[in-house]
Write an enzyme that holds these catalytic residues in place. Structure first.
Site: not given
Ligand code: ACO
Length: 428
Positions: A308, A269, A364
């Site tokens: 996201h 987050h 971010d």
């Molecule tokens: N890098 C590589 N792969 C990713 C990333 C990433 N940053 N984010 C998601 N994926 C992939 C996952 O591995 C998953 O792949 P699969 O379906 O083949 O297994 C798919 O994309 C979906 O990912 P989820 O985790 O189910 O997506 P969710 O909506 O739950 O997560 C989140 C969103 C937490 C932001 C995620 O994209 C992430 O971890 N990003 C990196 C952390 C980040 O930048 N957080 C800031 C968010 S903005 C904020 O809070 C202000």
């Protein structure tokens, strides 16, 4: 808003049919309770881990269309607010529903400015932390500790009392944040300067040394103010949900805000901007990017600052931040990590994995690079996010408290543990 209508469902277990009203594109989960296999059946539950498809409230504060990359506070596009309003006016907008007029704006700014000091005992409290304590841990703790200084805040139904606490929380966040930093640096605390703007005063409390009066650079002051605006609210995200859920127990707003700040601290987050910087430093050079991206595609790591839950096209805040970055770098000089970030973005956005997973830079991705160029250590990044997000948390908490449909938050579970069993007398 979706259209209204009726959802007709048939339960294959019983052959019974039901009509579930659809209002604003949603059915009420409680309407499913009538779907039973027998009289003593509890009724059908919705199973929705991580609330992927559950609306927990009706809210008039922030609108997001994740597919179109739209973000609006109280109807105003984020692009217009970040370009033309001040952070305190946006805070007023989030809390009151309308932007302040000139006189209201001046009175509101005066009021916030008047409350920037913290009780001297807060300094003693911070002094108790280890020299290398993470400033976010200090912030979470001191926000919670404020509840002990304002015990009247427990009267959560009293509008006038609650307004005072909202003013205090917005006003004192920069002070607590700067004090946390100065403690880590072993520097004396710099007190608020009432003559400065909200962002300018924060820079003063961060950086003031021996000069009789600190003058913030107007470009950096403006950039920080705009960054606070971009972070001010984002509807029912993890920390805001924490604010609402904890607030639903009718605890005071300091305790609820501390819970929200704790949620924000997590690397998925508000802690993500800190992780982005660490990631860019780990990558180290543009040459290492392809190998790093390959690891992300193999699932060994995530590209921090990418992806996201809601935005599946682009994050409008990330677009504005890139523009802010240019103005900041004109003053501070270019952050060398920017080249790695730009190249990482370029390669990732052309890669099939990131395209098919709809992964784009989020707010971010670039904010950390700007913060670093401005001189903030990475550990302060989530703290900066928390300062900006406070008005959003408070607006959502206030809206929730006034919502007659809200009760103490209490989800259900699907129990998957042992059935009834008994001690067999072998316990010693
Ligand atoms: N890098 C590589 N792969 C990713 C990333 C990433 N940053 N984010 C998601 N994926 C992939 C996952 O591995 C998953 O792949 P699969 O379906 O083949 O297994 C798919 O994309 C979906 O990912 P989820 O985790 O189910 O997506 P969710 O909506 O739950 O997560 C989140 C969103 C937490 C932001 C995620 O994209 C992430 O971890 N990003 C990196 C952390 C980040 O930048 N957080 C800031 C968010 S903005 C904020 O809070 C202000």
């Amino acid at each position: 808003m979706g259209t209204n209508g009726v959802l007709q469902v048939t339960d294959s277990r019983t052959g019974c049919s039901y009509e579930l009203p659809i209002t604003d594109g949603a059915i009420r989960a409680i309407d499913l309770r009538q779907v039973k296999v027998s009289e003593d059946d509890f009724g059908l539950l919705c199973y929705d881990p991580a609330f992927l498809n559950t609306a927990s409230c009706r809210s008039a504060i922030t609108f997001i269309d994740g597919d179109k990359g739209i973000l609006r506070y109280r109807g105003y596009p984020i692009e217009e607010l970040a370009g033309h309003a001040s952070f305190l006016d946006v805070a007023y907008l989030l809390l009151h529903g309308e932007l302040p007029g000139k006189e209201e704006s001046e009175a509101w700014t005066r009021e916030i400015t008047h409350h920037t000091f913290v009780h001297e005992n807060v300094k003693k409290f911070i002094d108790g932390f280890h020299h290398d304590a993470h400033p976010m841990g200090i912030l979470v703790s001191t926000v919670a500790a404020l509840s002990t200084f304002y015990p009247e805040a427990k009267a959560v139904a009293d509008q006038a009392i609650q307004r005072d606490q909202m003013v205090r929380l917005i006003a004192k966040m920069p002070t607590l944040a700067a004090f946390a930093y100065r403690h880590a640096m072993g520097l004396p605390y710099a007190y608020p300067d009432d003559e400065l703007s909200y962002a300018g005063n924060f820079l003063n409390m961060m950086w003031k040394m021996t000069e009789p009066r600190y003058s913030p650079d107007p470009v950096l002051e403006h950039a920080l103010d705009a960054l606070f605006i971009l972070h001010a609210d984002h509807e029912q995200n993890c920390s805001t949900s924490a604010m609402r859920v904890v607030g639903s127990s009718q605890v005071d707003p300091y305790s609820a805000a501390a819970a929200a700040a704790a949620a924000l601290y997590g690397p998925l987050h508000g802690g993500a901007n800190e992780q982005v910087l660490r990631m860019l430093q780990e990558i180290g050079s543009v040459d290492n990017i392809p190998a790093y991206i390959a690891r992300a595609k193999r699932g060994e790591l995530r590209l921090m600052g990418f992806g996201h839950r809601v935005y599946k096209n682009f994050d409008p805040r990330a677009t504005i931040i890139k523009e802010i970055a240019d103005s900041v770098f004109a003053v501070t000089g270019r952050n060398p990590l920017l080249d790695i970030a730009l190249e990482l973005e370029r390669i990732a956005l052309a890669d099939e994995y990131f395209i098919s997973h709809k992964l784009y830079p989020n707010v971010d991705f670039y904010s950390g690079i700007i913060y670093q160029a401005m001189g903030f250590p990475v550990s302060m990044f989530p703290v900066l996010f928390a300062i900006g997000r406070m008005p959003g948390w408070l607006a959502q908490w206030h809206e929730s408290a006034a919502d007659p449909e809200q009760k103490i938050a209490r989800p259900r579970q699907i129990y998957v543990g042992e059935g009834l069993r008994h001690l067999n007398g072998t316990i010693s």
